[in-house]
Design a protein around this motif. Structure first.
Motif, PDB file in Angstrom:
ATOM      1  N   ILE A   1      -6.117  15.533 -19.076  1.00 41.22           N
ATOM      2  CA  ILE A   1      -6.987  14.286 -18.444  1.00 41.22           C
ATOM      3  C   ILE A   1      -5.934  13.775 -17.288  1.00 41.22           C
ATOM      4  O   ILE A   1      -4.873  13.570 -17.397  1.00 41.22           O
ATOM      5  N   GLY A   2      -6.651  13.782 -15.995  1.00 46.26           N
ATOM      6  CA  GLY A   2      -5.916  13.247 -14.727  1.00 46.26           C
ATOM      7  C   GLY A   2      -6.583  11.723 -14.534  1.00 46.26           C
ATOM      8  O   GLY A   2      -7.614  11.642 -14.362  1.00 46.26           O
ATOM      9  N   ILE A   3      -5.327  10.785 -14.791  1.00 46.72           N
ATOM     10  CA  ILE A   3      -5.953   9.515 -14.472  1.00 46.72           C
ATOM     11  C   ILE A   3      -5.276   8.989 -12.898  1.00 46.72           C
ATOM     12  O   ILE A   3      -4.160   9.240 -12.868  1.00 46.72           O
ATOM     13  N   LYS A   4      -5.994   8.240 -12.183  1.00 46.84           N
ATOM     14  CA  LYS A   4      -5.616   8.084 -10.967  1.00 46.84           C
ATOM     15  C   LYS A   4      -5.822   6.405 -10.761  1.00 46.84           C
ATOM     16  O   LYS A   4      -6.850   5.993 -10.892  1.00 46.84           O
ATOM     17  N   PHE A   5      -4.705   5.888 -10.524  1.00 46.80           N
ATOM     18  CA  PHE A   5      -4.839   4.372 -10.357  1.00 46.80           C
ATOM     19  C   PHE A   5      -4.827   3.812  -8.742  1.00 46.80           C
ATOM     20  O   PHE A   5      -4.105   4.552  -8.079  1.00 46.80           O
ATOM     21  N   ARG A   6      -5.667   3.003  -8.614  1.00 50.23           N
ATOM     22  CA  ARG A   6      -5.873   2.525  -7.082  1.00 50.23           C
ATOM     23  C   ARG A   6      -5.383   1.172  -7.188  1.00 50.23           C
ATOM     24  O   ARG A   6      -5.752  -0.081  -7.747  1.00 50.23           O
ATOM     25  N   MET A   7      -4.135   0.978  -6.756  1.00 48.78           N
ATOM     26  CA  MET A   7      -3.438  -0.596  -6.650  1.00 48.78           C
ATOM     27  C   MET A   7      -4.131  -1.311  -5.400  1.00 48.78           C
ATOM     28  O   MET A   7      -4.003  -0.633  -4.283  1.00 48.78           O
ATOM     29  N   ALA A   8      -4.360  -2.566  -5.851  1.00 47.20           N
ATOM     30  CA  ALA A   8      -4.783  -3.254  -4.398  1.00 47.20           C
ATOM     31  C   ALA A   8      -3.714  -3.619  -3.505  1.00 47.20           C
ATOM     32  O   ALA A   8      -2.554  -4.080  -3.953  1.00 47.20           O
ATOM     33  N   LYS A   9      -3.910  -3.474  -2.232  1.00 48.16           N
ATOM     34  CA  LYS A   9      -2.867  -3.716  -1.339  1.00 48.16           C
ATOM     35  C   LYS A   9      -2.820  -5.293  -1.401  1.00 48.16           C
ATOM     36  O   LYS A   9      -3.678  -6.167  -1.337  1.00 48.16           O
ATOM     37  N   LYS A  10      -1.433  -5.589  -1.052  1.00 43.88           N
ATOM     38  CA  LYS A  10      -1.148  -6.893  -1.188  1.00 43.88           C
ATOM     39  C   LYS A  10      -0.994  -7.799   0.260  1.00 43.88           C
ATOM     40  O   LYS A  10      -1.020  -8.976   0.498  1.00 43.88           O
ATOM     41  N   SER A  11      -0.687  -6.833   1.153  1.00 41.04           N
ATOM     42  CA  SER A  11      -0.428  -7.472   2.552  1.00 41.04           C
ATOM     43  C   SER A  11      -1.457  -7.073   3.426  1.00 41.04           C
ATOM     44  O   SER A  11      -2.281  -5.950   3.081  1.00 41.04           O
ATOM     45  N   GLY A  12      -1.797  -7.770   4.344  1.00 39.29           N
ATOM     46  CA  GLY A  12      -2.856  -7.494   5.653  1.00 39.29           C
ATOM     47  C   GLY A  12      -3.176  -8.644   6.207  1.00 39.29           C
ATOM     48  O   GLY A  12      -2.419  -9.592   6.699  1.00 39.29           O
TER      49      GLY A  12
ATOM     50  N   ILE B   1     -16.262 -27.717   2.660  1.00 39.52           N
ATOM     51  CA  ILE B   1     -16.049 -26.750   3.883  1.00 39.52           C
ATOM     52  C   ILE B   1     -16.749 -25.449   3.520  1.00 39.52           C
ATOM     53  O   ILE B   1     -16.664 -24.806   2.328  1.00 39.52           O
ATOM     54  N   CYS B   2     -17.734 -24.840   4.419  1.00 36.28           N
ATOM     55  CA  CYS B   2     -18.199 -23.985   4.094  1.00 36.28           C
ATOM     56  C   CYS B   2     -17.421 -22.679   5.324  1.00 36.28           C
ATOM     57  O   CYS B   2     -17.262 -22.866   6.161  1.00 36.28           O
ATOM     58  N   LEU B   3     -17.167 -21.333   4.452  1.00 38.72           N
ATOM     59  CA  LEU B   3     -16.451 -20.441   5.215  1.00 38.72           C
ATOM     60  C   LEU B   3     -16.780 -19.031   4.790  1.00 38.72           C
ATOM     61  O   LEU B   3     -17.374 -18.950   3.369  1.00 38.72           O
ATOM     62  N   SER B   4     -16.518 -17.844   5.479  1.00 40.33           N
ATOM     63  CA  SER B   4     -16.456 -16.746   4.779  1.00 40.33           C
ATOM     64  C   SER B   4     -15.115 -16.055   5.037  1.00 40.33           C
ATOM     65  O   SER B   4     -14.476 -16.579   5.958  1.00 40.33           O
ATOM     66  N   TYR B   5     -14.746 -15.018   4.352  1.00 40.27           N
ATOM     67  CA  TYR B   5     -13.557 -14.303   4.663  1.00 40.27           C
ATOM     68  C   TYR B   5     -13.748 -12.557   4.343  1.00 40.27           C
ATOM     69  O   TYR B   5     -14.412 -12.342   3.698  1.00 40.27           O
ATOM     70  N   LYS B   6     -12.965 -12.119   5.016  1.00 35.58           N
ATOM     71  CA  LYS B   6     -12.731 -10.589   4.622  1.00 35.58           C
ATOM     72  C   LYS B   6     -11.156 -10.300   4.872  1.00 35.58           C
ATOM     73  O   LYS B   6     -10.373 -10.679   5.853  1.00 35.58           O
ATOM     74  N   PHE B   7     -10.842  -9.827   3.791  1.00 39.87           N
ATOM     75  CA  PHE B   7      -9.338  -9.156   3.649  1.00 39.87           C
ATOM     76  C   PHE B   7      -9.374  -7.765   4.127  1.00 39.87           C
ATOM     77  O   PHE B   7     -10.046  -7.142   3.810  1.00 39.87           O
ATOM     78  N   VAL B   8      -8.335  -7.397   4.982  1.00 41.20           N
ATOM     79  CA  VAL B   8      -8.283  -6.225   5.601  1.00 41.20           C
ATOM     80  C   VAL B   8      -6.693  -5.827   5.293  1.00 41.20           C
ATOM     81  O   VAL B   8      -5.868  -6.432   5.811  1.00 41.20           O
ATOM     82  N   ALA B   9      -6.587  -4.729   4.443  1.00 43.32           N
ATOM     83  CA  ALA B   9      -5.384  -4.497   4.060  1.00 43.32           C
ATOM     84  C   ALA B   9      -4.632  -3.907   5.276  1.00 43.32           C
ATOM     85  O   ALA B   9      -5.166  -3.152   5.974  1.00 43.32           O
ATOM     86  N   ASP B  10      -3.255  -3.765   5.052  1.00 45.09           N
ATOM     87  CA  ASP B  10      -2.418  -3.139   6.136  1.00 45.09           C
ATOM     88  C   ASP B  10      -2.571  -1.509   5.936  1.00 45.09           C
ATOM     89  O   ASP B  10      -2.578  -0.978   5.020  1.00 45.09           O
TER      90      ASP B  10
END
Length: 145
Positions: A24-35, A136-145
């Motif tokens: 079985i092949g398992i691949k983990f995708r770690m969330a990028k912490k910086s950006g 306060i109303c806002l939206s955001y988008k996180f863009v990883a490095d």
């Protein structure tokens, strides 16, 4: 000769090995912490009155660790409409972002009107953040490095 329990154990092992063949092949995708965090600061609603004229001169500070960005000051309003795009460098998204709403004063120290915490669990959010008085109303988008 082999003991009865040892023979039973060997039979079990052979049956188990037949059932578990393959891989079985398992691949983990770690969330990028910086950006970078792209923030669209939309508006404030029913903010706290801080000035003698019954109004305020609000602006927002977004802070994450040592990084910070400030919005424009909008004078004489409790319902500011910023519609402003801000960019904040994020070194560790686990610590989130502090939203601090301030009242600008010409002759004295600026005063805090309220604060909220922005958790960066999601990559994109469109939300209203409640303060002690107002929101306060806002939206955001996180863009990883």
């Amino acid at each position: 000769t082999q003991s009865r329990s040892s023979a039973a154990s060997d039979v079990y092992k052979r049956q188990y090995q037949r059932r578990v063949r393959g891989s079985i092949g398992i691949k983990f995708r770690m969330a990028k912490k910086s950006g970078v965090l792209l923030i669209t600061l939309k508006e404030g609603k029913n903010l706290k009155s801080m000035d003698l004229n019954g109004l305020s001169d609000p602006y927002c500070i977004f802070r994450s660790g040592k990084e910070e960005v400030k919005s424009k000051i909008l004078k004489k309003t409790l319902n500011p409409k910023w519609e402003e795009l801000l960019t904040l460098k994020i070194n560790n998204r686990d610590i989130g972002v502090d939203l601090i709403v301030m009242d600008w004063d010409r002759f004295s120290k600026d005063e805090e009107m309220g604060r909220a915490y922005i958790d960066l669990i999601d990559n994109e959010v469109d939300q209203e953040y409640e303060l002690a008085k107002g929101s306060i109303c806002l939206s955001y988008k996180f863009v990883a490095d």
